[in-house]
Structures are given as structure tokens and as C-alpha cells.
Scaffold this motif. Structure first.
Motif, PDB file in Angstrom:
ATOM      1  N   ARG A   1       0.965  -1.228  -0.127  1.00 14.87           N
ATOM      2  CA  ARG A   1      -0.198  -0.111  -0.077  1.00 14.87           C
ATOM      3  C   ARG A   1       0.884   1.133   0.140  1.00 14.87           C
ATOM      4  NH1 ARG A   1      -2.483   0.951   4.298  1.00 14.87           N
ATOM      5  NH2 ARG A   1      -1.917  -0.760   5.631  1.00 14.87           N
ATOM      6  N   LEU A   2       1.976   1.126   0.675  1.00 20.46           N
ATOM      7  CA  LEU A   2       2.798   2.337   0.821  1.00 20.46           C
ATOM      8  C   LEU A   2       3.431   2.687  -0.688  1.00 20.46           C
ATOM      9  CD1 LEU A   2       4.058   4.121   3.425  1.00 20.46           C
ATOM     10  CD2 LEU A   2       5.991   2.795   3.147  1.00 20.46           C
ATOM     11  N   ALA A   3       3.884   1.510  -1.297  1.00 23.51           N
ATOM     12  CA  ALA A   3       4.466   1.658  -2.713  1.00 23.51           C
ATOM     13  C   ALA A   3       3.221   2.315  -3.740  1.00 23.51           C
ATOM     14  CB  ALA A   3       4.834   0.351  -3.312  1.00 23.51           C
ATOM     15  N   GLU A   4       2.229   1.601  -3.540  1.00 21.36           N
ATOM     16  CA  GLU A   4       1.175   2.195  -4.537  1.00 21.36           C
ATOM     17  C   GLU A   4       0.587   3.745  -4.223  1.00 21.36           C
ATOM     18  OE1 GLU A   4      -2.251  -0.566  -4.258  1.00 21.36           O
ATOM     19  OE2 GLU A   4      -1.276  -2.125  -5.338  1.00 21.36           O
ATOM     20  N   HIS A   5       0.605   4.306  -3.246  1.00 22.53           N
ATOM     21  CA  HIS A   5       0.331   5.383  -2.547  1.00 22.53           C
ATOM     22  C   HIS A   5       1.350   6.485  -3.025  1.00 22.53           C
ATOM     23  CE1 HIS A   5      -2.716   3.952   0.737  1.00 22.53           C
ATOM     24  NE2 HIS A   5      -3.168   3.867  -0.478  1.00 22.53           N
ATOM     25  N   ALA A   6       2.410   6.024  -3.285  1.00 21.02           N
ATOM     26  CA  ALA A   6       3.560   6.697  -3.843  1.00 21.02           C
ATOM     27  C   ALA A   6       3.279   7.395  -5.175  1.00 21.02           C
ATOM     28  CB  ALA A   6       4.966   5.970  -4.074  1.00 21.02           C
ATOM     29  N   GLY A   7       2.654   7.055  -6.032  1.00 28.36           N
ATOM     30  CA  GLY A   7       2.086   7.513  -7.427  1.00 28.36           C
ATOM     31  C   GLY A   7       3.192   7.266  -8.307  1.00 28.36           C
ATOM     32  N   ILE A   8       4.085   6.317  -7.775  1.00 25.73           N
ATOM     33  CA  ILE A   8       4.975   5.927  -9.042  1.00 25.73           C
ATOM     34  C   ILE A   8       5.129   4.509  -9.290  1.00 25.73           C
ATOM     35  CG2 ILE A   8       7.453   5.658  -9.482  1.00 25.73           C
ATOM     36  CD1 ILE A   8       6.901   8.504  -9.252  1.00 25.73           C
ATOM     37  N   ARG A   9       5.019   3.890 -10.262  1.00 26.40           N
ATOM     38  CA  ARG A   9       4.861   2.585 -10.635  1.00 26.40           C
ATOM     39  C   ARG A   9       5.989   1.774  -9.935  1.00 26.40           C
ATOM     40  NH1 ARG A   9       5.080  -0.716 -16.687  1.00 26.40           N
ATOM     41  NH2 ARG A   9       4.133  -2.250 -15.757  1.00 26.40           N
ATOM     42  N   CYS A  10       5.462   0.770  -9.016  1.00 20.34           N
ATOM     43  CA  CYS A  10       6.269  -0.064  -8.264  1.00 20.34           C
ATOM     44  C   CYS A  10       6.189  -1.476  -8.702  1.00 20.34           C
ATOM     45  CB  CYS A  10       5.880   0.298  -6.832  1.00 20.34           C
ATOM     46  SG  CYS A  10       7.070  -0.750  -5.674  1.00 20.34           S
ATOM     47  N   HIS A  11       7.437  -2.409  -8.566  1.00 20.54           N
ATOM     48  CA  HIS A  11       7.269  -3.598  -8.837  1.00 20.54           C
ATOM     49  C   HIS A  11       7.837  -4.312  -7.725  1.00 20.54           C
ATOM     50  CE1 HIS A  11       7.119  -2.587 -13.159  1.00 20.54           C
ATOM     51  NE2 HIS A  11       7.735  -1.504 -12.810  1.00 20.54           N
ATOM     52  N   ILE A  12       7.196  -5.419  -7.223  1.00 17.28           N
ATOM     53  CA  ILE A  12       7.653  -6.238  -5.919  1.00 17.28           C
ATOM     54  C   ILE A  12       7.960  -7.655  -6.579  1.00 17.28           C
ATOM     55  CG2 ILE A  12       6.710  -7.421  -3.716  1.00 17.28           C
ATOM     56  CD1 ILE A  12       4.684  -4.955  -3.691  1.00 17.28           C
ATOM     57  N   TYR A  13       9.120  -7.838  -6.043  1.00 13.58           N
ATOM     58  CA  TYR A  13       9.849  -9.302  -6.452  1.00 13.58           C
ATOM     59  C   TYR A  13      10.282 -10.095  -5.265  1.00 13.58           C
ATOM     60  CZ  TYR A  13      11.363  -6.974 -11.116  1.00 13.58           C
ATOM     61  OH  TYR A  13      11.235  -6.689 -12.128  1.00 13.58           O
ATOM     62  N   PRO A  14      10.117 -11.238  -5.361  1.00 13.27           N
ATOM     63  CA  PRO A  14      10.421 -12.236  -4.398  1.00 13.27           C
ATOM     64  C   PRO A  14      11.922 -12.509  -4.329  1.00 13.27           C
ATOM     65  CG  PRO A  14       9.404 -13.569  -5.709  1.00 13.27           C
ATOM     66  CD  PRO A  14       9.468 -12.151  -6.335  1.00 13.27           C
ATOM     67  N   LEU A  15      12.789 -12.215  -3.333  1.00 13.99           N
ATOM     68  CA  LEU A  15      14.049 -12.360  -3.181  1.00 13.99           C
ATOM     69  C   LEU A  15      14.762 -13.662  -2.083  1.00 13.99           C
ATOM     70  CD1 LEU A  15      16.843 -10.869  -4.301  1.00 13.99           C
ATOM     71  CD2 LEU A  15      16.827 -10.090  -2.016  1.00 13.99           C
ATOM     72  N   ALA A  16      15.562 -14.523  -2.587  1.00 12.45           N
ATOM     73  CA  ALA A  16      15.799 -15.462  -1.291  1.00 12.45           C
ATOM     74  C   ALA A  16      17.291 -15.204  -1.251  1.00 12.45           C
ATOM     75  CB  ALA A  16      15.645 -16.989  -2.123  1.00 12.45           C
ATOM     76  N   ILE A  17      17.766 -15.303  -0.082  1.00 10.57           N
ATOM     77  CA  ILE A  17      19.389 -15.236   0.386  1.00 10.57           C
ATOM     78  C   ILE A  17      19.618 -16.579   1.101  1.00 10.57           C
ATOM     79  CG2 ILE A  17      18.817 -13.775   2.105  1.00 10.57           C
ATOM     80  CD1 ILE A  17      21.636 -12.503   1.595  1.00 10.57           C
ATOM     81  N   LEU A  18      20.733 -17.017   1.038  1.00 10.86           N
ATOM     82  CA  LEU A  18      21.431 -18.234   1.858  1.00 10.86           C
ATOM     83  C   LEU A  18      22.572 -17.937   2.130  1.00 10.86           C
ATOM     84  CD1 LEU A  18      20.735 -22.047   1.155  1.00 10.86           C
ATOM     85  CD2 LEU A  18      22.976 -21.041   1.933  1.00 10.86           C
ATOM     86  N   CYS A  19      22.885 -17.513   3.395  1.00 16.51           N
ATOM     87  CA  CYS A  19      24.299 -17.101   4.053  1.00 16.51           C
ATOM     88  C   CYS A  19      24.496 -17.573   5.479  1.00 16.51           C
ATOM     89  CB  CYS A  19      24.509 -15.745   3.462  1.00 16.51           C
ATOM     90  SG  CYS A  19      23.394 -14.446   4.683  1.00 16.51           S
ATOM     91  N   HIS A  20      23.458 -18.293   6.077  1.00 13.03           N
ATOM     92  CA  HIS A  20      23.546 -18.442   7.432  1.00 13.03           C
ATOM     93  C   HIS A  20      24.776 -18.986   7.977  1.00 13.03           C
ATOM     94  CE1 HIS A  20      22.976 -22.962   7.202  1.00 13.03           C
ATOM     95  NE2 HIS A  20      21.885 -22.488   6.344  1.00 13.03           N
ATOM     96  N   ALA A  21      25.606 -19.854   7.119  1.00 11.28           N
ATOM     97  CA  ALA A  21      26.683 -20.284   7.603  1.00 11.28           C
ATOM     98  C   ALA A  21      27.914 -19.400   7.890  1.00 11.28           C
ATOM     99  CB  ALA A  21      27.333 -21.398   6.698  1.00 11.28           C
ATOM    100  N   ILE A  22      28.130 -18.309   7.130  1.00  5.36           N
ATOM    101  CA  ILE A  22      28.800 -17.254   7.402  1.00  5.36           C
ATOM    102  C   ILE A  22      28.791 -16.645   8.846  1.00  5.36           C
ATOM    103  CG2 ILE A  22      29.534 -14.951   6.861  1.00  5.36           C
ATOM    104  CD1 ILE A  22      29.183 -15.424   3.977  1.00  5.36           C
ATOM    105  N   MET A  23      27.554 -16.578   9.471  1.00  7.92           N
ATOM    106  CA  MET A  23      27.651 -15.915  10.692  1.00  7.92           C
ATOM    107  C   MET A  23      26.064 -16.549  11.269  1.00  7.92           C
ATOM    108  SD  MET A  23      28.294 -12.058  12.048  1.00  7.92           S
ATOM    109  CE  MET A  23      26.719 -11.466  11.583  1.00  7.92           C
ATOM    110  N   PRO A  24      25.756 -17.693  11.502  1.00  6.72           N
ATOM    111  CA  PRO A  24      24.594 -18.043  11.869  1.00  6.72           C
ATOM    112  C   PRO A  24      24.114 -17.425  13.505  1.00  6.72           C
ATOM    113  CG  PRO A  24      26.130 -19.689  12.382  1.00  6.72           C
ATOM    114  CD  PRO A  24      26.772 -18.904  11.672  1.00  6.72           C
ATOM    115  N   PRO A  25      22.947 -17.057  13.453  1.00  2.92           N
ATOM    116  CA  PRO A  25      22.367 -16.294  14.586  1.00  2.92           C
ATOM    117  C   PRO A  25      22.085 -17.418  15.588  1.00  2.92           C
ATOM    118  CG  PRO A  25      20.637 -16.514  12.966  1.00  2.92           C
ATOM    119  CD  PRO A  25      21.769 -17.055  12.303  1.00  2.92           C
ATOM    120  N   PRO A  26      22.144 -16.987  16.878  1.00  2.83           N
ATOM    121  CA  PRO A  26      21.638 -17.961  18.134  1.00  2.83           C
ATOM    122  C   PRO A  26      20.512 -18.666  17.403  1.00  2.83           C
ATOM    123  CG  PRO A  26      21.934 -15.767  19.016  1.00  2.83           C
ATOM    124  CD  PRO A  26      21.706 -15.619  17.491  1.00  2.83           C
ATOM    125  N   LEU A  27      20.228 -20.100  18.158  1.00  5.27           N
ATOM    126  CA  LEU A  27      18.932 -20.770  17.847  1.00  5.27           C
ATOM    127  C   LEU A  27      17.700 -20.268  18.174  1.00  5.27           C
ATOM    128  CD1 LEU A  27      20.573 -24.227  18.533  1.00  5.27           C
ATOM    129  CD2 LEU A  27      20.511 -23.156  16.558  1.00  5.27           C
TER     130      LEU A  27
END
Length: 272
Positions: A163-189
């Protein structure tokens, strides 16, 4: 600074980018003055640095101009601060930590409102790319299987961004992004309330992937109930992120490399 030396912890021979052509598409849309929002999972405070490292050779504009919606810990935790330096950040307080201290609840809500207003102003200017993890925190491994997977998305957070993007009045595109990097610095369990987590940094391959943008109105047109439409849209984004994540996982942790590619997710190593 630690972010600048993150290359020492990234094993590029076992790192991959999914659908590099779509990152080119995103860059062209930004050049045309349009906005882009990346709905992503979140694994470590190093996510922004990992994204920049994997895209700097092919899409430096995206790497340098991405705006990250980040939790307050990225500027409060001494270990996280170095990863925040040089990044474009909009800080918000996660729902998971909103009630940690009852005396600070009102302050946190006001701070979140200010961040939303700033985001609205940025989007009105166009050519903005914003990364947000609507799970409200970092991914964690399954307590039984120990397998890592993207944390579920919060439908209200996704809808607020839409809704924030649509109310801006500028065309907006929403993409799904995946990242895998937990082994570099895993958070606490487990999710911890206190600042100052003990962390271990290691040397490992990482992955990043993006899929085609998903249009809310196409999904909503097939659902009568507006509340259910928001949920269906969120589930569609989450399903795409999980699909991409599983491909990256097969390539990196399953050691399949480029052979893990699918018709929908083409892996490459653009720095080669």
C-alpha cells in the motif's frame, strides 16, 4: 572494517546467483524512474554485504543504492554496527521485540511511524529499491531436523509495503528474493531479547536469487475477501522465496552447483 573484509568469509567457488537476468531487468526499471521492492527472507546481519558482494560485478547500481529496512539491533549491537556502515538503512522495531520493555513501547511505535513516513517520501521520488524481510527477524533452523528454511512472512507487513508503494504514485514492482548465507555467521538458535549475542564467523559459500515480480491485483481479482487476498499474496511471495531458497540450498549445501538450476531458477557465477 568487517563488511569490507566479508570477501574473506565468502567462498565464491561455491556461491551462486539465481536469475541474474532479472537483476538486469530490475536495474532497467530503476533507470526508468520506477520503484522496486524486494520481499526477502533474512539470515544474518551480513545480508546487505552479501547481496552487494554477489552483485557488484554485474549490477553495481543495485548493490550501492539498495535501501534496507532493518531492525534496531543493526545500530545498537556492537557486533552488528560494522555491517551497517556504508549501507542505506531505515530502522524499524520488530514486532518480536516491541514489548521487550513496556516503557519503550510508545517510543518504538513513534520511531516506526517516522521510518514509514521517510519511506513514503523516498518512494515518491522514484528510482528506489527497498529490501524488506516481512518475517520480522532472522531465519532459524528447525529445532528437530536442524534444517534451515525461510521464516514465514507476516501478511500485514507485506500489505503495508504494498500500500505504501501504491500510494507513492510511482509505478512499483514487487519481487520475491531469497538469500542463503547463514553459515557465514549463524544467529543464536532462539530469539534473544538482550543485546550482545555470541556469534561465530566462518568461511562458506552463499547464494542469492530473485524471481519474477508478483502482481497483487492479479491474485486479489480471484479472491473475494480482501483479508484473504492479502494472505494469498503473501503466501505467493513466500512460496517463491522458499522455492528459490531450496535451489540455492541444493547448489551450495547439497554440492550440486550449477546442476541445481531449474527451468524457473537459473544459477550462475557472474564473477567468473
Amino acid at each position: 572494517m568487517l563488511p569490507l573484509n566479508l570477501t574473506y568469509f565468502t567462498f565464491f567457488r561455491t556461491s551462486f546467483v539465481g536469475n541474474i537476468a532479472l537483476f538486469d531487468e530490475i536495474e532497467k526499471k530503476l533507470e526508468q524512474g520506477e520503484n522496486v521492492i524486494l520481499i526477502s527472507n533474512h539470515q544474518t546481519e551480513a545480508d546487505p554485504a552479501v547481496i552487494a558482494l554477489l552483485l557488484e560485478s554485474t549490477n553495481p547500481f543495485i548493490a550501492e543504492n539498495m535501501i534496507f529496512v532493518a531492525g534496531d539491533r543493526v545500530i545498537a549491537d556492537p557486533l552488528c554496527k560494522p555491517f551497517s556502515m556504508g549501507r542505506n538503512l531505515l530502522c524499524v522495531y520488530s514486532k518480536k521485540h516491541m514489548n521487550d520493555d513496556p516503557e519503550l513501547i510508545d517510543m518504538k511505535k513513534r520511531a516506526n511511524t517516522r521510518s514509514l513516513k521517510e519511506m513514503a517520501l523516498l518512494l515518491r521520488g522514484g528510482s528506489k529499491i527497498i529490501w524488506i524481510a516481512p518475517s520480522g527477524g532472522r531465519d532459524r533452523p528447525d529445532p528437530v531436523t536442524k534444517e534451515w528454511y525461510p521464516a514465514p512472512f507476516d501478511a500485514s507487513s507485506v500489505d503495508n509495503m504494498r500500500r505504501l508503494a501504491e500510494h507513492a504514485g510511482i509505478r512499483c514492482h514487487i519481487y520475491p528474493l531469497a538469500i542463503l548465507c547463514h553459515a557465514i555467521m549463524p544467529p543464536p538458535l532462539q530469539v534473544e531479547k538482550e543485546i550482545g549475542e555470541r556469534r561465530v564467523i566462518s568461511f562458506h559459500g552463499v547464494g542469492l536469487s530473485v524471481a519474477s515480480c508478483i502482481n497483487y491485483h492479479k491474485i486479489a481479482s480471484a479472491v473475494e475477501d480482501p483479508a484473504q487476498a492479502k494472505i494469498a499474496y503473501t503466501q505467493s511471495l513466500y512460496a517463491s522465496v522458499c522455492e528459490q531458497y531450496n535451489v540455492l540450498k541444493s547448489a551450495i549445501h547439497g554440492e550440486q552447483g550449477l546442476k541445481a538450476s531449474t527451468p524457473a531458477i537459473s544459477l550462475s557465477q557472474p564473477w567468473q
